[in-house]
Design a protein around this motif. Sequence first.
Motif, PDB file in Angstrom:
ATOM      1  N   THR A   1      20.250  10.755 112.030  1.00  0.00           N
ATOM      2  CA  THR A   1      20.640  12.161 112.012  1.00  0.00           C
ATOM      3  C   THR A   1      22.049  12.274 112.573  1.00  0.00           C
ATOM      4  OG1 THR A   1      19.674  12.577 114.188  1.00  0.00           O
ATOM      5  CG2 THR A   1      18.278  13.041 112.270  1.00  0.00           C
ATOM      6  N   THR A   2      22.715  13.330 112.191  1.00  0.00           N
ATOM      7  CA  THR A   2      24.074  13.568 112.652  1.00  0.00           C
ATOM      8  C   THR A   2      24.305  15.063 112.744  1.00  0.00           C
ATOM      9  OG1 THR A   2      26.392  12.976 112.284  1.00  0.00           O
ATOM     10  CG2 THR A   2      25.095  13.567 110.339  1.00  0.00           C
ATOM     11  N   ASP A   3      25.362  15.418 113.438  1.00  0.00           N
ATOM     12  CA  ASP A   3      25.770  16.818 113.478  1.00  0.00           C
ATOM     13  C   ASP A   3      26.370  17.186 112.117  1.00  0.00           C
ATOM     14  OD1 ASP A   3      24.903  17.428 116.034  1.00  0.00           O
ATOM     15  OD2 ASP A   3      26.772  16.802 116.969  1.00  0.00           O
ATOM     16  N   CYS A   4      26.938  18.322 112.064  1.00  0.00           N
ATOM     17  CA  CYS A   4      27.430  18.923 110.823  1.00  0.00           C
ATOM     18  C   CYS A   4      28.262  17.953 109.972  1.00  0.00           C
ATOM     19  CB  CYS A   4      28.249  20.168 111.160  1.00  0.00           C
ATOM     20  SG  CYS A   4      28.731  21.095 109.705  1.00  0.00           S
ATOM     21  N   LEU A   5      27.863  17.811 108.715  1.00  0.00           N
ATOM     22  CA  LEU A   5      28.592  16.975 107.770  1.00  0.00           C
ATOM     23  C   LEU A   5      29.648  17.766 107.003  1.00  0.00           C
ATOM     24  CD1 LEU A   5      25.653  14.820 106.398  1.00  0.00           C
ATOM     25  CD2 LEU A   5      27.619  13.995 107.682  1.00  0.00           C
ATOM     26  N   GLY A   6      29.559  19.085 107.038  1.00  0.00           N
ATOM     27  CA  GLY A   6      30.627  19.879 106.435  1.00  0.00           C
ATOM     28  C   GLY A   6      30.246  20.905 105.394  1.00  0.00           C
ATOM     29  N   PRO A   7      29.617  20.531 104.300  1.00  0.00           N
ATOM     30  CA  PRO A   7      29.370  21.520 103.242  1.00  0.00           C
ATOM     31  C   PRO A   7      28.173  22.435 103.567  1.00  0.00           C
ATOM     32  CG  PRO A   7      28.783  19.324 102.479  1.00  0.00           C
ATOM     33  CD  PRO A   7      29.319  19.183 103.873  1.00  0.00           C
ATOM     34  N   CYS A   8      28.382  23.321 104.543  1.00  0.00           N
ATOM     35  CA  CYS A   8      27.292  24.156 105.060  1.00  0.00           C
ATOM     36  C   CYS A   8      26.699  25.086 104.004  1.00  0.00           C
ATOM     37  CB  CYS A   8      27.781  24.979 106.249  1.00  0.00           C
ATOM     38  SG  CYS A   8      28.287  23.955 107.646  1.00  0.00           S
ATOM     39  N   ASP A   9      27.487  25.456 103.011  1.00  0.00           N
ATOM     40  CA  ASP A   9      26.969  26.340 101.972  1.00  0.00           C
ATOM     41  C   ASP A   9      25.999  25.615 101.042  1.00  0.00           C
ATOM     42  OD1 ASP A   9      29.165  24.819 101.065  1.00  0.00           O
ATOM     43  OD2 ASP A   9      29.552  26.241  99.430  1.00  0.00           O
ATOM     44  N   GLN A  10      25.843  24.299 101.209  1.00  0.00           N
ATOM     45  CA  GLN A  10      24.944  23.508 100.374  1.00  0.00           C
ATOM     46  C   GLN A  10      23.849  22.829 101.199  1.00  0.00           C
ATOM     47  OE1 GLN A  10      28.167  21.220  98.715  1.00  0.00           O
ATOM     48  NE2 GLN A  10      28.269  22.546  96.935  1.00  0.00           N
ATOM     49  N   ALA A  11      23.550  23.399 102.379  1.00  0.00           N
ATOM     50  CA  ALA A  11      22.531  22.857 103.284  1.00  0.00           C
ATOM     51  C   ALA A  11      21.159  22.894 102.604  1.00  0.00           C
ATOM     52  CB  ALA A  11      22.502  23.677 104.571  1.00  0.00           C
ATOM     53  N   ASN A  12      20.375  21.976 102.995  1.00  0.00           N
ATOM     54  CA  ASN A  12      20.440  20.808 103.840  1.00  0.00           C
ATOM     55  C   ASN A  12      21.148  19.670 103.102  1.00  0.00           C
ATOM     56  OD1 ASN A  12      18.912  22.155 105.795  1.00  0.00           O
ATOM     57  ND2 ASN A  12      17.051  21.047 105.370  1.00  0.00           N
ATOM     58  N   VAL A  13      22.004  18.971 103.812  1.00  0.00           N
ATOM     59  CA  VAL A  13      22.776  17.884 103.222  1.00  0.00           C
ATOM     60  C   VAL A  13      22.252  16.557 103.752  1.00  0.00           C
ATOM     61  CG1 VAL A  13      25.071  16.843 103.052  1.00  0.00           C
ATOM     62  CG2 VAL A  13      24.825  19.336 103.002  1.00  0.00           C
TER      63      VAL A  13
ATOM     64  N   VAL B   1      20.947  12.242 107.706  1.00  0.00           N
ATOM     65  CA  VAL B   1      20.403  13.593 107.587  1.00  0.00           C
ATOM     66  C   VAL B   1      21.201  14.526 108.492  1.00  0.00           C
ATOM     67  CG1 VAL B   1      18.320  15.001 107.824  1.00  0.00           C
ATOM     68  CG2 VAL B   1      18.136  12.582 107.161  1.00  0.00           C
ATOM     69  N   CYS B   2      21.810  15.528 107.900  1.00  0.00           N
ATOM     70  CA  CYS B   2      22.574  16.512 108.665  1.00  0.00           C
ATOM     71  C   CYS B   2      21.598  17.420 109.407  1.00  0.00           C
ATOM     72  CB  CYS B   2      23.445  17.335 107.723  1.00  0.00           C
ATOM     73  SG  CYS B   2      24.472  18.531 108.575  1.00  0.00           S
ATOM     74  N   ARG B   3      21.875  17.601 110.682  1.00  0.00           N
ATOM     75  CA  ARG B   3      21.088  18.534 111.501  1.00  0.00           C
ATOM     76  C   ARG B   3      22.045  19.304 112.401  1.00  0.00           C
ATOM     77  NH1 ARG B   3      17.877  18.563 108.106  1.00  0.00           N
ATOM     78  NH2 ARG B   3      15.713  18.004 108.242  1.00  0.00           N
ATOM     79  N   GLY B   4      23.150  19.761 111.798  1.00  0.00           N
ATOM     80  CA  GLY B   4      24.170  20.499 112.531  1.00  0.00           C
ATOM     81  C   GLY B   4      23.895  21.986 112.525  1.00  0.00           C
TER      82      GLY B   4
ATOM     83  N   ILE C   1      23.841  14.493  98.772  1.00  0.00           N
ATOM     84  CA  ILE C   1      22.815  15.335  98.162  1.00  0.00           C
ATOM     85  C   ILE C   1      22.781  16.662  98.915  1.00  0.00           C
ATOM     86  CG2 ILE C   1      20.346  15.553  97.617  1.00  0.00           C
ATOM     87  CD1 ILE C   1      21.735  13.281  96.073  1.00  0.00           C
ATOM     88  N   GLY C   2      22.847  17.752  98.185  1.00  0.00           N
ATOM     89  CA  GLY C   2      22.789  19.070  98.805  1.00  0.00           C
ATOM     90  C   GLY C   2      21.517  19.804  98.425  1.00  0.00           C
ATOM     91  N   PHE C   3      21.273  20.887  99.128  1.00  0.00           N
ATOM     92  CA  PHE C   3      20.107  21.746  98.867  1.00  0.00           C
ATOM     93  C   PHE C   3      18.799  20.971  98.999  1.00  0.00           C
ATOM     94  CE2 PHE C   3      23.748  23.056  96.235  1.00  0.00           C
ATOM     95  CZ  PHE C   3      24.046  24.265  96.848  1.00  0.00           C
ATOM     96  N   ALA C   4      18.757  20.032  99.925  1.00  0.00           N
ATOM     97  CA  ALA C   4      17.579  19.177 100.135  1.00  0.00           C
ATOM     98  C   ALA C   4      16.601  19.902 101.055  1.00  0.00           C
ATOM     99  CB  ALA C   4      17.993  17.838 100.726  1.00  0.00           C
ATOM    100  N   THR C   5      15.853  20.828 100.482  1.00  0.00           N
ATOM    101  CA  THR C   5      14.987  21.666 101.317  1.00  0.00           C
ATOM    102  C   THR C   5      13.511  21.627 100.951  1.00  0.00           C
ATOM    103  OG1 THR C   5      15.449  23.566  99.893  1.00  0.00           O
ATOM    104  CG2 THR C   5      16.832  23.317 101.862  1.00  0.00           C
ATOM    105  N   ASP C   6      13.139  20.931  99.886  1.00  0.00           N
ATOM    106  CA  ASP C   6      11.721  20.973  99.504  1.00  0.00           C
ATOM    107  C   ASP C   6      11.087  19.582  99.503  1.00  0.00           C
ATOM    108  OD1 ASP C   6      12.389  19.731  97.052  1.00  0.00           O
ATOM    109  OD2 ASP C   6      12.535  21.636  96.002  1.00  0.00           O
ATOM    110  N   ASP C   7       9.775  19.576  99.383  1.00  0.00           N
ATOM    111  CA  ASP C   7       9.026  18.313  99.425  1.00  0.00           C
ATOM    112  C   ASP C   7       9.368  17.396  98.259  1.00  0.00           C
ATOM    113  OD1 ASP C   7       7.725  18.953 101.783  1.00  0.00           O
ATOM    114  OD2 ASP C   7       5.907  19.675 100.790  1.00  0.00           O
ATOM    115  N   ASP C   8       9.618  17.968  97.069  1.00  0.00           N
ATOM    116  CA  ASP C   8       9.952  17.127  95.918  1.00  0.00           C
ATOM    117  C   ASP C   8      11.250  16.356  96.170  1.00  0.00           C
ATOM    118  OD1 ASP C   8       7.685  17.948  94.530  1.00  0.00           O
ATOM    119  OD2 ASP C   8       8.763  19.510  93.422  1.00  0.00           O
ATOM    120  N   CYS C   9      12.232  17.030  96.742  1.00  0.00           N
ATOM    121  CA  CYS C   9      13.499  16.365  97.058  1.00  0.00           C
ATOM    122  C   CYS C   9      13.281  15.264  98.096  1.00  0.00           C
ATOM    123  CB  CYS C   9      14.516  17.390  97.555  1.00  0.00           C
ATOM    124  SG  CYS C   9      16.118  16.665  97.942  1.00  0.00           S
TER     125      CYS C   9
END
Length: 133
Positions: free
Chosen positions: A55-67, A18-21, A86-94
């Motif tokens: 968890t890890t720091d920035c994985l890179g594709p910041c325009d597609q957060a959460n990665v 899980v990216c948390r950068g 997986i990008g855009f992982a921001t909701d409960d369904d994901c």
Amino acid sequence: MNRSVIRAAAPLPCTLVVCRGCCCGNPRKHPGTDHARQLDRLRAGAAEHGFHVRTTDCLGPCDQANVIVVQPSGAGRRAGARAVWIGFATDDDCTDDLVAWAAAGGPGVAEPPAALDLQRIRPPREARTRARR
């Protein structure tokens, strides 16, 4: 007499990275997402179903957060699977889909839920280069 005992290694489970950068997990970028709750839910799923969460720091594709990167289990790797980004992982369904897929074995063992398959993103160039080694 000292005898060495060789034991079979425990099977390597699926792992969610899980990216948390800088952008992922940032409430300013995604104010409608409870990032701490998402991580708590992923960890609870891991405790219940036997996969790992890191968890890890920035994985890179910041325009597609959460990665979140879904790394295959040992069985998945033996089947030829590679990590799935997986990008855009921001909701409960994901989050629910990620837990369900990891619990079922992840890449190479189980098919991803259809919605997650649509959220696949291309890993950054550095990750693709490392994967070929």
